[in-house]
Structures are given as structure tokens and as C-alpha cells.
Scaffold this motif. Structure first.
Motif, PDB file in Angstrom:
ATOM      1  N   UNK A  34      -3.727  -4.269  -6.095  1.00 14.42           N
ATOM      2  CA  UNK A  34      -2.946  -4.806  -7.205  1.00 14.42           C
ATOM      3  C   UNK A  34      -3.406  -6.226  -7.498  1.00 14.42           C
ATOM      4  N   UNK A  35      -3.037  -6.701  -8.689  1.00 16.15           N
ATOM      5  CA  UNK A  35      -3.401  -8.053  -9.099  1.00 16.15           C
ATOM      6  C   UNK A  35      -2.175  -8.732  -9.693  1.00 16.15           C
ATOM      7  N   UNK A  63      -5.241  -6.406  -0.111  1.00 14.98           N
ATOM      8  CA  UNK A  63      -5.708  -5.808  -1.357  1.00 14.98           C
ATOM      9  C   UNK A  63      -5.120  -6.380  -2.614  1.00 14.98           C
ATOM     10  N   UNK A  64      -4.286  -7.426  -2.484  1.00 12.06           N
ATOM     11  CA  UNK A  64      -3.663  -8.056  -3.651  1.00 12.06           C
ATOM     12  C   UNK A  64      -4.382  -9.362  -3.951  1.00 12.06           C
ATOM     13  N   UNK A  94      -4.276  -1.072  -9.589  1.00 15.54           N
ATOM     14  CA  UNK A  94      -5.700  -1.176  -9.273  1.00 15.54           C
ATOM     15  C   UNK A  94      -6.594  -0.864 -10.461  1.00 15.54           C
ATOM     16  N   UNK A  95      -6.055  -0.215 -11.485  1.00 17.44           N
ATOM     17  CA  UNK A  95      -6.815   0.087 -12.704  1.00 17.44           C
ATOM     18  C   UNK A  95      -6.653  -1.002 -13.760  1.00 17.44           C
ATOM     19  N   UNK A  96      -5.836  -2.019 -13.473  1.00 22.73           N
ATOM     20  CA  UNK A  96      -5.612  -3.112 -14.417  1.00 22.73           C
ATOM     21  C   UNK A  96      -4.511  -2.853 -15.422  1.00 22.73           C
ATOM     22  N   UNK A 118       3.016  -1.016  -8.341  1.00 17.67           N
ATOM     23  CA  UNK A 118       1.561  -0.946  -8.512  1.00 17.67           C
ATOM     24  C   UNK A 118       0.907  -0.047  -7.478  1.00 17.67           C
ATOM     25  N   UNK A 119       1.641   0.299  -6.449  1.00 18.84           N
ATOM     26  CA  UNK A 119       1.053   1.084  -5.347  1.00 18.84           C
ATOM     27  C   UNK A 119       1.152   2.582  -5.583  1.00 18.84           C
TER      28      UNK A 119
END
Length: 119
Positions: A34-35, A63-64, A94-96, A118-119
Motif C-alpha cells: 500500500x501507499x 510493504x507500505x 498495491x495497484x495504485x 488496501x490489503x
């Protein structure tokens, strides 16, 4: 954090924002999981506190990634995403794709809870 924006259905005619944001739009690579995207401005006091909170969360959640964007320098993106105030925080999967959005300074527990979408 408030409701989901955009769609993840892959429907033709969707805007680029609805399809997902990537490194080219954000100026940095997305996180593996995630972002956290933060729109800030130079004299925004809550932006400083939000920066610390998001950086702390990104440091402890594998992963963030945290990306901070100067709203004044990226007006086209600000308009495309309808950012009306700073700080504005977007949680991307993860796909934005935008899965959560908030205006104002979030609490750390709210950010962690929003990452669940997001997960």
C-alpha cells in the motif's frame, strides 16, 4: 478517513485516476502492499504532524510507502484528485487505486485501520 473513490472494475472510459496512480504521477514508486500519499503545503502546520504519523506507520508496516507531494508544485494532480485542502491523505492499494481518503490530520490508529482496506 472517508469513503472509497474511483473503481477497480477496469471499465472502459474510466479516468486514469480511477484506474490507479503510479510512480509517474506521484514522482515515486508505490509500496509493495500500500501507499500513503500526502498532499501538503509549505506553511501547513498539520502537514508536519501528518508527515510524522504517516512516516511512522510506513516504517512499522511492511510493504507500505509514504509519499509526500507539495500541492503547490503539482497543481494538475491536485485538480485531478479534487484536493481542496492540506493535508489530504490518500491510501492506495498495491495497484495504485484510491481506497481511502481523508482531509486534515489523521490519527495513527485511523491510518492503520484505513490500510486494512488496501490489503
Amino acid at each position: 478517513m472517508v469513503a472509497r473513490i474511483g473503481s477497480d472494475t477496469g471499465v472502459e472510459g474510466m479516468s486514469d485516476v480511477e484506474r490507479g496512480l503510479g510512480g509517474a504521477e506521484l514522482g515515486a514508486e508505490l509500496g509493495e502492499v500500500a501507499t500513503l500519499v500526502q498532499f501538503s503545503s509549505a506553511f501547513c502546520q498539520p502537514c508536519r504532524a501528518t508527515r510524522r504519523i504517516l512516516a511512522d506507520v510506513a516504517a512499522v508496516v511492511p510493504g507500505v510507502t509514504h509519499i509526500e507531494i507539495d500541492a503547490e508544485e503539482r497543481l494538475a494532480l491536485v485538480r485531478a484528485l479534487a484536493v481542496e485542502r492540506t493535508p489530504t491523505v490518500l491510501v492506495l492499494d498495491q495497484e495504485g487505486r484510491i481506497v481511502r481518503r481523508a482531509e486534515g490530520q489523521p490519527r495513527k490508529n485511523e491510518v492503520i485501520a484505513a490500510l486494512g482496506a488496501a490489503l
